[in-house]
Design an enzyme around this catalytic site. Structure first.
Site, PDB file in Angstrom:
ATOM      1  N   ARG A   1     -49.694  21.515 -66.625  1.00 29.75           N
ATOM      2  CA  ARG A   1     -50.295  22.804 -67.028  1.00 29.75           C
ATOM      3  C   ARG A   1     -51.796  22.587 -67.203  1.00 29.75           C
ATOM      4  O   ARG A   1     -52.210  21.781 -68.025  1.00 29.75           O
ATOM      5  CB  ARG A   1     -49.651  23.261 -68.334  1.00 29.75           C
ATOM      6  CG  ARG A   1     -50.072  24.634 -68.793  1.00 29.75           C
ATOM      7  CD  ARG A   1     -49.373  24.989 -70.096  1.00 29.75           C
ATOM      8  NE  ARG A   1     -47.955  25.240 -69.942  1.00 29.75           N
ATOM      9  CZ  ARG A   1     -47.086  25.243 -70.976  1.00 29.75           C
ATOM     10  NH1 ARG A   1     -47.511  25.006 -72.196  1.00 29.75           N
ATOM     11  NH2 ARG A   1     -45.815  25.491 -70.774  1.00 29.75           N
TER      12      ARG A   1
ATOM     13  N   ARG B   1     -53.624  24.822 -78.152  1.00 32.07           N
ATOM     14  CA  ARG B   1     -53.471  24.853 -76.689  1.00 32.07           C
ATOM     15  C   ARG B   1     -54.522  25.765 -76.052  1.00 32.07           C
ATOM     16  O   ARG B   1     -55.507  26.098 -76.670  1.00 32.07           O
ATOM     17  CB  ARG B   1     -52.069  25.309 -76.372  1.00 32.07           C
ATOM     18  CG  ARG B   1     -51.026  24.388 -77.021  1.00 32.07           C
ATOM     19  CD  ARG B   1     -49.714  24.684 -76.461  1.00 32.07           C
ATOM     20  NE  ARG B   1     -48.663  23.810 -76.929  1.00 32.07           N
ATOM     21  CZ  ARG B   1     -47.401  23.967 -76.536  1.00 32.07           C
ATOM     22  NH1 ARG B   1     -47.072  24.949 -75.714  1.00 32.07           N
ATOM     23  NH2 ARG B   1     -46.465  23.157 -76.983  1.00 32.07           N
TER      24      ARG B   1
ATOM     25  N   LYS C   1     -46.742  23.252 -82.030  1.00 26.68           N
ATOM     26  CA  LYS C   1     -47.740  23.881 -81.151  1.00 26.68           C
ATOM     27  C   LYS C   1     -48.596  24.898 -81.907  1.00 26.68           C
ATOM     28  O   LYS C   1     -48.161  25.473 -82.920  1.00 26.68           O
ATOM     29  CB  LYS C   1     -47.035  24.576 -79.990  1.00 26.68           C
ATOM     30  CG  LYS C   1     -46.158  25.733 -80.461  1.00 26.68           C
ATOM     31  CD  LYS C   1     -45.575  26.530 -79.317  1.00 26.68           C
ATOM     32  CE  LYS C   1     -44.369  25.868 -78.721  1.00 26.68           C
ATOM     33  NZ  LYS C   1     -43.634  26.728 -77.795  1.00 26.68           N
TER      34      LYS C   1
ATOM     35  N   LYS D   1     -51.401  28.253 -81.151  1.00 34.42           N
ATOM     36  CA  LYS D   1     -51.930  29.110 -80.082  1.00 34.42           C
ATOM     37  C   LYS D   1     -52.954  30.098 -80.616  1.00 34.42           C
ATOM     38  O   LYS D   1     -52.700  30.791 -81.589  1.00 34.42           O
ATOM     39  CB  LYS D   1     -50.779  29.869 -79.422  1.00 34.42           C
ATOM     40  CG  LYS D   1     -49.762  28.919 -78.806  1.00 34.42           C
ATOM     41  CD  LYS D   1     -48.567  29.618 -78.216  1.00 34.42           C
ATOM     42  CE  LYS D   1     -47.676  28.591 -77.549  1.00 34.42           C
ATOM     43  NZ  LYS D   1     -46.458  29.172 -76.994  1.00 34.42           N
TER      44      LYS D   1
ATOM     45  N   CYS E   1     -40.304  34.433 -67.728  1.00 31.60           N
ATOM     46  CA  CYS E   1     -40.654  33.019 -67.865  1.00 31.60           C
ATOM     47  C   CYS E   1     -40.089  32.250 -66.684  1.00 31.60           C
ATOM     48  O   CYS E   1     -39.339  32.784 -65.874  1.00 31.60           O
ATOM     49  CB  CYS E   1     -40.111  32.464 -69.172  1.00 31.60           C
ATOM     50  SG  CYS E   1     -38.332  32.183 -69.107  1.00 31.60           S
TER      51      CYS E   1
ATOM     52  N   CYS F   1     -37.045  24.431 -66.078  1.00 30.56           N
ATOM     53  CA  CYS F   1     -37.113  24.345 -67.533  1.00 30.56           C
ATOM     54  C   CYS F   1     -35.812  23.798 -68.110  1.00 30.56           C
ATOM     55  O   CYS F   1     -34.742  24.386 -67.914  1.00 30.56           O
ATOM     56  CB  CYS F   1     -37.416  25.706 -68.143  1.00 30.56           C
ATOM     57  SG  CYS F   1     -37.464  25.598 -69.940  1.00 30.56           S
TER      58      CYS F   1
ATOM     59  N   CYS G   1     -34.203  31.828 -72.326  1.00 30.71           N
ATOM     60  CA  CYS G   1     -33.687  31.338 -73.603  1.00 30.71           C
ATOM     61  C   CYS G   1     -34.489  32.003 -74.708  1.00 30.71           C
ATOM     62  O   CYS G   1     -35.503  32.651 -74.434  1.00 30.71           O
ATOM     63  CB  CYS G   1     -33.771  29.803 -73.669  1.00 30.71           C
ATOM     64  SG  CYS G   1     -35.355  29.184 -74.263  1.00 30.71           S
TER      65      CYS G   1
ATOM     66  N   CYS H   1     -41.057  32.430 -74.120  1.00 33.95           N
ATOM     67  CA  CYS H   1     -42.320  32.141 -73.428  1.00 33.95           C
ATOM     68  C   CYS H   1     -42.967  33.366 -72.781  1.00 33.95           C
ATOM     69  O   CYS H   1     -44.174  33.394 -72.599  1.00 33.95           O
ATOM     70  CB  CYS H   1     -42.108  31.036 -72.393  1.00 33.95           C
ATOM     71  SG  CYS H   1     -41.560  29.495 -73.141  1.00 33.95           S
TER      72      CYS H   1
HETATM   73  C1  HEM Z   1     -39.911  26.813 -79.430  1.00 37.01           C
HETATM   74  C2  HEM Z   1     -40.485  27.437 -78.532  1.00 37.01           C
HETATM   75  C3  HEM Z   1     -40.822  27.033 -77.126  1.00 37.01           C
HETATM   76  C4  HEM Z   1     -40.475  25.937 -76.376  1.00 37.01           C
HETATM   77  C5  HEM Z   1     -39.639  24.752 -76.776  1.00 37.01           C
HETATM   78  C6  HEM Z   1     -41.081  26.135 -75.067  1.00 37.01           C
HETATM   79  C7  HEM Z   1     -40.935  25.264 -74.006  1.00 37.01           C
HETATM   80  C8  HEM Z   1     -41.385  25.548 -72.748  1.00 37.01           C
HETATM   81  C9  HEM Z   1     -41.088  24.789 -71.569  1.00 37.01           C
HETATM   82  C10 HEM Z   1     -40.211  23.556 -71.499  1.00 37.01           C
HETATM   83  C11 HEM Z   1     -41.740  25.366 -70.546  1.00 37.01           C
HETATM   84  C12 HEM Z   1     -41.782  24.888 -69.116  1.00 37.01           C
HETATM   85  C13 HEM Z   1     -40.973  25.698 -68.206  1.00 37.01           C
HETATM   86  C14 HEM Z   1     -41.313  25.398 -66.763  1.00 37.01           C
HETATM   87  O1  HEM Z   1     -42.429  25.703 -66.371  1.00 37.01           O
HETATM   88  O2  HEM Z   1     -40.479  24.868 -66.037  1.00 37.01           O
HETATM   89  C15 HEM Z   1     -42.440  26.489 -71.066  1.00 37.01           C
HETATM   90  C16 HEM Z   1     -43.208  27.351 -70.338  1.00 37.01           C
HETATM   91  C17 HEM Z   1     -44.097  28.236 -70.902  1.00 37.01           C
HETATM   92  N1  HEM Z   1     -44.157  28.603 -72.204  1.00 37.01           N
HETATM   93 FE1  HEM Z   1     -42.987  27.953 -73.628  1.00 37.01          FE
HETATM   94  N2  HEM Z   1     -41.786  27.290 -75.079  1.00 37.01           N
HETATM   95  C18 HEM Z   1     -41.649  27.868 -76.307  1.00 37.01           C
HETATM   96  C19 HEM Z   1     -42.199  29.070 -76.730  1.00 37.01           C
HETATM   97  C20 HEM Z   1     -43.241  29.707 -76.081  1.00 37.01           C
HETATM   98  C21 HEM Z   1     -43.931  30.877 -76.549  1.00 37.01           C
HETATM   99  C22 HEM Z   1     -43.604  31.619 -77.820  1.00 37.01           C
HETATM  100  C23 HEM Z   1     -44.897  31.171 -75.623  1.00 37.01           C
HETATM  101  C24 HEM Z   1     -45.929  32.274 -75.579  1.00 37.01           C
HETATM  102  C25 HEM Z   1     -46.156  33.172 -76.453  1.00 37.01           C
HETATM  103  C26 HEM Z   1     -44.790  30.183 -74.588  1.00 37.01           C
HETATM  104  C27 HEM Z   1     -45.566  30.134 -73.471  1.00 37.01           C
HETATM  105  C28 HEM Z   1     -45.192  29.472 -72.345  1.00 37.01           C
HETATM  106  C29 HEM Z   1     -45.830  29.670 -71.092  1.00 37.01           C
HETATM  107  C30 HEM Z   1     -47.035  30.533 -70.838  1.00 37.01           C
HETATM  108  C31 HEM Z   1     -45.122  28.904 -70.183  1.00 37.01           C
HETATM  109  C32 HEM Z   1     -45.420  28.789 -68.710  1.00 37.01           C
HETATM  110  C33 HEM Z   1     -44.560  29.631 -67.857  1.00 37.01           C
HETATM  111  C34 HEM Z   1     -44.544  31.095 -68.121  1.00 37.01           C
HETATM  112  O3  HEM Z   1     -45.577  31.789 -67.917  1.00 37.01           O
HETATM  113  O4  HEM Z   1     -43.492  31.581 -68.513  1.00 37.01           O
HETATM  114  N3  HEM Z   1     -43.776  29.313 -74.892  1.00 37.01           N
HETATM  115  N4  HEM Z   1     -42.207  26.579 -72.410  1.00 37.01           N
HETATM  116  S1  SF4 Z   2     -38.304  30.989 -72.563  1.00 33.17           S
HETATM  117 FE1  SF4 Z   2     -36.892  29.304 -72.596  1.00 33.17          FE
HETATM  118  S2  SF4 Z   2     -36.134  29.253 -70.488  1.00 33.17           S
HETATM  119 FE2  SF4 Z   2     -38.014  30.381 -70.446  1.00 33.17          FE
HETATM  120  S3  SF4 Z   2     -39.590  28.849 -69.927  1.00 33.17           S
HETATM  121 FE3  SF4 Z   2     -39.517  29.135 -72.170  1.00 33.17          FE
HETATM  122  S4  SF4 Z   2     -38.220  27.499 -72.864  1.00 33.17           S
HETATM  123 FE4  SF4 Z   2     -37.799  27.746 -70.677  1.00 33.17          FE
END
Ligand code: HEM
Ligand code: SF4
Length: 568
Positions: A73, A142, A207, A209, A422, A428, A467, A471
């Site tokens: 990223r 981040r 994390k 933000k 997402c 993921c 999930c 995200c």
């Molecule tokens: C406990 C909460 C979270 C975990 C463990 C988590 C974990 C991950 C993981 C493993 C990915 C990679 C997926 C891939 O690209 O294959 C991802 C993508 C992403 N996450 Fe999270 N995430 C969480 C919450 C959030 C939240 C609340 C936001 C934003 C408000 C966020 C923003 C993003 C973004 C921007 C990406 C890139 C892909 C996309 O645009 O959907 N994440 N996250």
């Molecule tokens: S919302 Fe859940 S399934 Fe989607 S990218 Fe984030 S961690 Fe992965």
């Protein structure tokens, strides 16, 4: 819960400022993976170890290692890259990645599918165009987001500057990134103890933000983040900033003490005080945040546990700044302004639609052509879209034709225009259900129903995640779909169109037909009974499909006690 700090805290503590055994792990050719502790540390370097989940069954059958590869990223404060930087990311996606580029909901670009032996070359190339991936993931501040509208006004430019200044101020100081990825060795003098004056040895509990918003646009979804600065404008000038704290989306299905939360606006400060406030919010969270239970470690839980007043007082004390009362502001929407917009200097900007932020083949080729010709910049929006910015008049028609031919212009459907998903499967590791690969098909079905009700061009915000981590910020969508198990989703309704109120659980465990069957009668009722200008999310509450969502702990309240369907 135990009295012990979580495993991640020990990994950070023992990591020698994020070095761990990453350098040795990169040299190990026996596996495409890295050891478990380093898997946590590599996130601070902007990378996730993943595997192709589509290939898991076959590889297990053949007794092969999982198909490991990394997601990288890139850190892009405010979402702005030059044409030259864009061309490099495009090239890297094709040479070392899986041939696609993924624009994210937090204004970054992700490259997927980079195998371990290509990581260094990829990071070096990213560095050669003055970009990096430091702290793009991990327990640290981040990418700092900002409304990406180019030169729309002096206020927008000032907001972009602020995002960059905050981003720089909160970067980690450890030389580990340079050592591991760029120099390939410990930097001379690196034996000396580095210090992280803001973070300390164990960085943050979770994390963190930060976003900068410029009303009336709430494209950054300011209330979804740990810390937000909302520009308060006096004509075109910025008077100062309202400060919002304690937003966050993630929760766990069935665990009611985890919940999404929207931020509280705690006051107003002048531009000169922004960095002190930002640093104080970060350090209070560093010291007060829960380091035992990672599911309770985000700032939102710190604030719920300590109370907003105590939190505000401590921030003011550490920053040595007294916050003034918050000033009035109005948000109109969270969406992007698609199509052409002009700025006073005679340049124009074209906002493109990129379905779920995923670019591949022909679309990447079209953007490559544009980047080769185009002297302005590229701006990633918080809605996974792309702005070609600062286009001189003589280039307009050529760029328009290229974008049109590649299918990058905004679609006619108001639902699709306002959709996000997402990544989820296959990369993921946390995905319970499809998201990015499924949403376009669901939209086809829903668009047919909307067309039958005469609602095709109405802007309705729909977001899907695989999930409950959230995200794509699904709890702030008028229609939110959150993966529960393969091909099953929970359906949430009733968020505000401008991102100021979350939605509420309406139905559980729906499959494709169930989602369409649940929404179709609500579309019909909306078409027949909405008041003038009434948004879909507001209607869902007035008509009694869901109650208005409470914040924080109250997000889960009253789900079962839906109001009786009101007379419409
Ligand atoms: C406990 C909460 C979270 C975990 C463990 C988590 C974990 C991950 C993981 C493993 C990915 C990679 C997926 C891939 O690209 O294959 C991802 C993508 C992403 N996450 Fe999270 N995430 C969480 C919450 C959030 C939240 C609340 C936001 C934003 C408000 C966020 C923003 C993003 C973004 C921007 C990406 C890139 C892909 C996309 O645009 O959907 N994440 N996250
Ligand atoms: S919302 Fe859940 S399934 Fe989607 S990218 Fe984030 S961690 Fe992965």
């Amino acid at each position: 819960m135990t009295d012990e700090v979580s495993r991640n805290e020990r990994i950070k503590e023992a990591s020698d400022y994020l070095r761990g055994t990453l350098s040795a792990g990169l040299r190990d050719e026996i596996t495409g993976a890295i050891v478990e502790d380093d898997q946590q540390l590599v996130k601070f370097h902007g990378m996730y170890l993943q595997d192709d989940r589509d290939l898991r069954p076959e590889r297990t059958r053949k007794k092969m290692e999982k198909a490991f590869a990394f997601m990288i990223r890139v850190r892009i404060p405010g979402g702005v890259v030059t044409s030259q930087q864009w061309l490099m990311l495009d090239q890297l996606a094709r040479i070392y990645g899986n041939g696609t580029m993924r624009m994210t909901t937090r204004q970054t670009v992700q490259l997927h599918g980079v195998i371990k032996s290509n990581l260094r070359a990829t990071i070096k190339a990213i560095d050669s165009v003055l970009l990096n991936s430091i702290a793009a993931c991990g327990d640290i501040n981040r990418n700092v987001m900002c409304n990406p509208n180019p030169n729309q006004s002096r206020a927008h430019a000032a907001a972009q500057d602020l995002a960059r200044v905050i981003s720089d101020h909160l970067l980690p100081r450890t030389p580990a990134y340079r050592e591991i990825w760029l120099e390939g060795q410990r930097i001379a003098g690196g034996e000396e103890e580095v210090t992280e004056p803001i973070y300390g040895k164990t960085y943050l509990p979770r994390k963190f933000k930060i976003v900068v918003a410029v009303p009336p646009s709430n494209d950054v979804d300011v209330l979804a983040h740990d810390l937000g600065f909302i520009a308060i404008l006096d004509d075109e000038e910025i008077k100062g900033w309202n400060v919002a704290v304690g937003g966050g989306m993630g929760m766990t299905h069935g665990e009611r003490d985890t919940y999404p939360r929207i931020a509280d606006v705690i006051g107003f400060c002048e531009t000169k005080d922004v960095l002190a406030i930002a640093e104080a919010v970060v350090t209070v969270q560093r010291d007060w945040g829960d380091r035992k239970n990672r599911k309770h470690a985000r700032l939102k839980y710190t604030i719920e546990d300590h109370g907003l007043n105590a939190f505000r007082a401590e921030v003011e004390r550490r920053a040595n700044v007294k916050l003034a009362p918050a000033q009035p502001f109005t948000f109109t929407s969270t969406g992007d302004r698609y199509g052409w917009n002009d700025s006073a200097d005679g340049n124009s900007h074209l906002t493109l639609f990129v379905q779920n932020g995923r670019l591949r083949g022909g679309q990447m080729a079209a953007l490559r052509k544009i980047a080769q010709e185009h002297k302005g910049d590229f701006r990633i929006t918080p809605n996974q879209n792309l702005i070609i910015a600062n286009i001189p008049a003589e280039k307009r028609s050529e760029i328009h034709s290229l974008a049109k031919a590649a299918g990058l212009l905004s679609p006619w459907s108001g639902l699709r225009r306002n959709s996000m998903a997402c990544v989820a499967l296959p990369t993921c590791g946390l995905a319970l259900a499809e998201s990015e690969r499924y949403l376009p098909k669901l939209l086809d079905a829903l668009e047919a129903r909307l067309a039958a009700r005469g609602l095709s061009s109405d802007d309705i915000v729909i977001r899907m995640t695989g999930c409950p981590n959230g995200c794509a910020r699904p709890y702030l969508a008028e229609i939110g779909l959150v993966g529960k198990s393969p091909a099953r989703y929970n359906l949430y309704l009733g968020a505000a169109f401008n991102g100021s109120r979350m939605n509420k659980l309406y139905a559980e465990d729906l499959d494709h037909d169930g989602i369409v069957a649940a929404l179709d009668p609500i579309f019909a009722a909306y078409a027949a009974g909405r008041r003038k200008g009434e948004r879909f999310g507001d209607f869902a509450i007035r008509a009694g499909y869901v109650m208005a969502s409470g914040n924080g702990r109250d997000f889960h309240a009253n789900v079962d006690g839906k109001t009786e369907l009101a007379a419409i």
